[in-house]
Design a protein around this motif. Structure first.
Motif, PDB file in Angstrom:
ATOM      1  N   GLN A 110      65.793  53.846  15.946  1.00  0.00           N
ATOM      2  CA  GLN A 110      65.651  54.947  16.894  1.00  0.00           C
ATOM      3  C   GLN A 110      66.210  54.588  18.266  1.00  0.00           C
ATOM      4  OE1 GLN A 110      63.250  53.239  15.357  1.00  0.00           O
ATOM      5  NE2 GLN A 110      61.334  53.131  16.517  1.00  0.00           N
ATOM      6  N   ILE A 111      66.092  53.321  18.650  1.00  0.00           N
ATOM      7  CA  ILE A 111      66.629  52.896  19.945  1.00  0.00           C
ATOM      8  C   ILE A 111      68.149  52.995  19.953  1.00  0.00           C
ATOM      9  CG2 ILE A 111      66.995  50.861  21.397  1.00  0.00           C
ATOM     10  CD1 ILE A 111      64.102  50.051  20.747  1.00  0.00           C
ATOM     11  N   CYS A 112      68.777  52.474  18.913  1.00  0.00           N
ATOM     12  CA  CYS A 112      70.248  52.475  18.864  1.00  0.00           C
ATOM     13  C   CYS A 112      70.799  53.885  18.648  1.00  0.00           C
ATOM     14  CB  CYS A 112      70.735  51.524  17.780  1.00  0.00           C
ATOM     15  SG  CYS A 112      70.422  49.780  18.203  1.00  0.00           S
ATOM     16  N   ALA A 113      70.047  54.712  17.936  1.00  0.00           N
ATOM     17  CA  ALA A 113      70.482  56.108  17.792  1.00  0.00           C
ATOM     18  C   ALA A 113      70.543  56.772  19.163  1.00  0.00           C
ATOM     19  CB  ALA A 113      69.540  56.865  16.873  1.00  0.00           C
ATOM     20  N   GLY A 114      69.548  56.488  20.008  1.00  0.00           N
ATOM     21  CA  GLY A 114      69.530  57.052  21.352  1.00  0.00           C
ATOM     22  C   GLY A 114      70.662  56.515  22.216  1.00  0.00           C
ATOM     23  N   LEU A 115      70.929  55.207  22.122  1.00  0.00           N
ATOM     24  CA  LEU A 115      72.006  54.608  22.912  1.00  0.00           C
ATOM     25  C   LEU A 115      73.369  55.136  22.468  1.00  0.00           C
ATOM     26  CD1 LEU A 115      70.759  50.904  23.109  1.00  0.00           C
ATOM     27  CD2 LEU A 115      70.832  52.578  24.968  1.00  0.00           C
ATOM     28  N   ALA A 116      73.527  55.328  21.152  1.00  0.00           N
ATOM     29  CA  ALA A 116      74.800  55.859  20.639  1.00  0.00           C
ATOM     30  C   ALA A 116      75.012  57.294  21.108  1.00  0.00           C
ATOM     31  CB  ALA A 116      74.824  55.778  19.116  1.00  0.00           C
ATOM     32  N   ALA A 117      73.930  58.066  21.181  1.00  0.00           N
ATOM     33  CA  ALA A 117      74.047  59.448  21.664  1.00  0.00           C
ATOM     34  C   ALA A 117      74.436  59.478  23.141  1.00  0.00           C
ATOM     35  CB  ALA A 117      72.732  60.187  21.445  1.00  0.00           C
ATOM     36  N   ALA A 280      72.717  45.046  27.317  1.00  0.00           N
ATOM     37  CA  ALA A 280      71.484  44.256  27.199  1.00  0.00           C
ATOM     38  C   ALA A 280      70.372  44.840  28.058  1.00  0.00           C
ATOM     39  CB  ALA A 280      71.753  42.803  27.575  1.00  0.00           C
ATOM     40  N   ASP A 281      70.719  45.292  29.255  1.00  0.00           N
ATOM     41  CA  ASP A 281      69.715  45.903  30.136  1.00  0.00           C
ATOM     42  C   ASP A 281      69.154  47.188  29.520  1.00  0.00           C
ATOM     43  OD1 ASP A 281      70.053  43.895  31.973  1.00  0.00           O
ATOM     44  OD2 ASP A 281      71.386  45.038  33.283  1.00  0.00           O
ATOM     45  N   LEU A 282      70.049  48.017  28.978  1.00  0.00           N
ATOM     46  CA  LEU A 282      69.610  49.272  28.354  1.00  0.00           C
ATOM     47  C   LEU A 282      68.747  48.992  27.122  1.00  0.00           C
ATOM     48  CD1 LEU A 282      72.945  51.302  28.551  1.00  0.00           C
ATOM     49  CD2 LEU A 282      70.886  51.669  29.919  1.00  0.00           C
ATOM     50  N   LEU A 283      69.177  48.021  26.311  1.00  0.00           N
ATOM     51  CA  LEU A 283      68.433  47.670  25.099  1.00  0.00           C
ATOM     52  C   LEU A 283      67.057  47.120  25.445  1.00  0.00           C
ATOM     53  CD1 LEU A 283      68.532  47.245  21.959  1.00  0.00           C
ATOM     54  CD2 LEU A 283      69.372  44.934  22.448  1.00  0.00           C
ATOM     55  N   SER A 284      66.984  46.241  26.428  1.00  0.00           N
ATOM     56  CA  SER A 284      65.708  45.625  26.817  1.00  0.00           C
ATOM     57  C   SER A 284      64.710  46.676  27.273  1.00  0.00           C
ATOM     58  CB  SER A 284      65.936  44.603  27.938  1.00  0.00           C
ATOM     59  OG  SER A 284      66.829  43.591  27.524  1.00  0.00           O
ATOM     60  N   ALA A 285      65.160  47.579  28.141  1.00  0.00           N
ATOM     61  CA  ALA A 285      64.262  48.620  28.645  1.00  0.00           C
ATOM     62  C   ALA A 285      63.801  49.531  27.514  1.00  0.00           C
ATOM     63  CB  ALA A 285      64.970  49.440  29.725  1.00  0.00           C
ATOM     64  N   ALA A 286      64.711  49.851  26.594  1.00  0.00           N
ATOM     65  CA  ALA A 286      64.364  50.744  25.479  1.00  0.00           C
ATOM     66  C   ALA A 286      63.368  50.082  24.529  1.00  0.00           C
ATOM     67  CB  ALA A 286      65.629  51.148  24.724  1.00  0.00           C
ATOM     68  N   ILE A 287      63.520  48.784  24.284  1.00  0.00           N
ATOM     69  CA  ILE A 287      62.585  48.079  23.402  1.00  0.00           C
ATOM     70  C   ILE A 287      61.190  48.066  24.015  1.00  0.00           C
ATOM     71  CG2 ILE A 287      61.958  45.771  22.549  1.00  0.00           C
ATOM     72  CD1 ILE A 287      64.903  45.339  21.895  1.00  0.00           C
ATOM     73  N   ARG A 288      61.097  47.815  25.297  1.00  0.00           N
ATOM     74  CA  ARG A 288      59.780  47.809  25.952  1.00  0.00           C
ATOM     75  C   ARG A 288      59.122  49.183  25.865  1.00  0.00           C
ATOM     76  NH1 ARG A 288      62.909  44.997  30.071  1.00  0.00           N
ATOM     77  NH2 ARG A 288      62.616  42.762  29.832  1.00  0.00           N
ATOM     78  N   ARG A 289      59.904  50.245  26.121  1.00  0.00           N
ATOM     79  CA  ARG A 289      59.348  51.605  26.045  1.00  0.00           C
ATOM     80  C   ARG A 289      58.894  51.928  24.628  1.00  0.00           C
ATOM     81  NH1 ARG A 289      63.925  52.942  29.177  1.00  0.00           N
ATOM     82  NH2 ARG A 289      64.944  53.799  27.320  1.00  0.00           N
ATOM     83  N   LEU A 291      58.059  49.887  22.155  1.00  0.00           N
ATOM     84  CA  LEU A 291      56.871  49.115  21.777  1.00  0.00           C
ATOM     85  C   LEU A 291      55.602  49.759  22.339  1.00  0.00           C
ATOM     86  CD1 LEU A 291      58.047  45.403  22.129  1.00  0.00           C
ATOM     87  CD2 LEU A 291      57.089  46.453  20.075  1.00  0.00           C
ATOM     88  N   ARG A 292      55.644  50.164  23.595  1.00  0.00           N
ATOM     89  CA  ARG A 292      54.476  50.804  24.198  1.00  0.00           C
ATOM     90  C   ARG A 292      54.131  52.104  23.456  1.00  0.00           C
ATOM     91  NH1 ARG A 292      56.975  49.260  29.155  1.00  0.00           N
ATOM     92  NH2 ARG A 292      57.780  51.376  29.467  1.00  0.00           N
ATOM     93  N   ARG A 293      55.139  52.882  23.141  1.00  0.00           N
ATOM     94  CA  ARG A 293      54.909  54.173  22.481  1.00  0.00           C
ATOM     95  C   ARG A 293      54.300  53.980  21.097  1.00  0.00           C
ATOM     96  NH1 ARG A 293      57.112  57.861  18.951  1.00  0.00           N
ATOM     97  NH2 ARG A 293      58.701  56.375  18.222  1.00  0.00           N
ATOM     98  N   LEU A 294      54.862  53.077  20.320  1.00  0.00           N
ATOM     99  CA  LEU A 294      54.396  52.882  18.945  1.00  0.00           C
ATOM    100  C   LEU A 294      53.027  52.210  18.901  1.00  0.00           C
ATOM    101  CD1 LEU A 294      57.724  51.771  17.207  1.00  0.00           C
ATOM    102  CD2 LEU A 294      56.547  53.961  16.955  1.00  0.00           C
ATOM    103  N   GLU A 295      52.795  51.240  19.773  1.00  0.00           N
ATOM    104  CA  GLU A 295      51.497  50.560  19.769  1.00  0.00           C
ATOM    105  C   GLU A 295      50.397  51.510  20.230  1.00  0.00           C
ATOM    106  OE1 GLU A 295      52.582  45.831  20.100  1.00  0.00           O
ATOM    107  OE2 GLU A 295      51.814  46.833  21.893  1.00  0.00           O
ATOM    108  N   ALA A 296      50.734  52.472  21.052  1.00  0.00           N
ATOM    109  CA  ALA A 296      49.720  53.458  21.468  1.00  0.00           C
ATOM    110  C   ALA A 296      49.322  54.364  20.316  1.00  0.00           C
ATOM    111  CB  ALA A 296      50.271  54.295  22.625  1.00  0.00           C
ATOM    112  N   LYS A 297      50.206  54.527  19.337  1.00  0.00           N
ATOM    113  CA  LYS A 297      49.924  55.384  18.177  1.00  0.00           C
ATOM    114  C   LYS A 297      49.234  54.618  17.049  1.00  0.00           C
ATOM    115  CE  LYS A 297      53.170  58.133  16.791  1.00  0.00           C
ATOM    116  NZ  LYS A 297      54.507  58.631  16.351  1.00  0.00           N
ATOM    117  N   ALA A 298      49.236  53.292  17.133  1.00  0.00           N
ATOM    118  CA  ALA A 298      48.725  52.473  16.018  1.00  0.00           C
ATOM    119  C   ALA A 298      47.211  52.674  15.841  1.00  0.00           C
ATOM    120  CB  ALA A 298      49.026  51.013  16.280  1.00  0.00           C
TER     121      ALA A 298
END
Length: 298
Positions: A110-117, A280-289, A291-298
């Motif tokens: 989902q992260i890379c799909a967003g970056l590709a878009a 790398a900056d875009l990927l790092s920020a997206a991974i942090r976001r 992780l927060r989103r998915l862990e909140a749903k767990a």
């Protein structure tokens, strides 16, 4: 003596991949054609660059000398290309990310799909392998790891911590004795890694719980998750993976909770590459976001 840069590029691919088939996939040539191109370069140089061994193509002393020089030229060209920043900060070209399969299956799609878009001219490749990537051999432009390497000319950036819990499917729990303490786990079927295929000590979750027998095992964390989802047993699951595993819930959540971290690894020679740094900056920020989103749903 001047040589065709394309021939040196092909030489680098074979030197890094060690086989014509693997190198051919990178440079989009069939192995026979690639072999002829390497032979032509050897004839031009009047030197044997490779010796074929059971492990593949091994560099000779002359090959090692050429490899060091060709790598330096390759780095210089990468840096020169990186200085040409596309308009509006739009990223283009190909970027390959190596990742353990947990991150590759549950975070990067989902992260890379967003970056590709956001960057239509960008080609993103995700290589999911249950092992450590060799950036010196250019297996990837950057890699996600579960521990920070201590050797090599690498730039290491901690991305984020993430949580894991013991979990099982509701269907499994309904048909087996209740789990009220860690002692109860001894009478339950355990799902986890194949012991001799654990490539990083940080992944050896069950050893700390004293669980040495793993009746259902895989070297893939996503396969483990699907085994658990099918009612196969009890195992450690990433909190960020739980939203993708309907019917699976944490067990002994207050007693067993693990924390690990993801690190972004890049080759030190790419430190000045603006394109890779921006990605790398875009990927790092997206991974942090994410992780927060998915862990909140767990």
């Amino acid at each position: 003596m001047a040589h065709n840069w394309d021939d040196l590029r092909l030489f680098l691919a074979v030197a890094r991949e060690r086989t014509l088939s693997s190198a051919g996939k990178l440079v989009r040539l069939d192995p026979a054609t690639l072999g002829r191109r390497v032979a032509r370069l050897e004839k031009q140089l009047d030197a044997v660059l490779f010796v074929k061994s059971p492990q593949g193509y091994a560099l000779t002393e002359a090959g090692e000398q050429l490899f060091r020089r060709a790598e330096a030229a390759d780095r210089a060209m990468r840096l020169a290309m990186a200085e040409v920043v596309p308009p509006s900060d739009m990223l283009t070209g190909q970027i390959r990310i190596g990742a353990p399969d947990g991150a590759a299956n549950f975070l990067l799609p989902q992260i890379c799909a967003g970056l590709a878009a956001d960057h239509p001219g960008l080609d993103i490749q995700i290589v999911a392998l249950p092992r450590v990537f060799n950036l010196s051999r250019r297996e990837a432009d950057m890699a996600i790891a579960v521990s920070a390497p201590e050797a090599g000319r690498l730039v290491v950036q901690k991305l984020s911590a993430y949580r894991l819990h013991l979990a099982a499917a509701e269907s499994y729990l309904a048909g087996h004795p209740p789990i009220r303490s860690t002692d109860d786990l001894k009478s339950h079927r355990i799902v986890g890694y194949i012991a001799d295929m654990i490539f990083d000590r940080e992944l050896d979750y069950l050893a700390d719980l004293g669980l040495t027998r793993v009746p259902l095992a895989s070297n893939s964390v996503s396969v483990q998750g699907q085994i658990i989802r099918q009612g196969g047993g009890v195992g450690i699951v990433h909190d960020f993976a739980l939203p993708f595993l309907p019917g699976v819930r944490p067990v002994l959540a207050h007693d067993i909770h693990l924390e690990r971290a993801f690190y972004l690894i890049r080759h030190a020679d790419d430190r000045g590459n603006q394109r890779l740094s921006q990605f790398a900056d875009l990927l790092s920020a997206a991974i942090r976001r994410e992780l927060r989103r998915l862990e909140a749903k767990a």
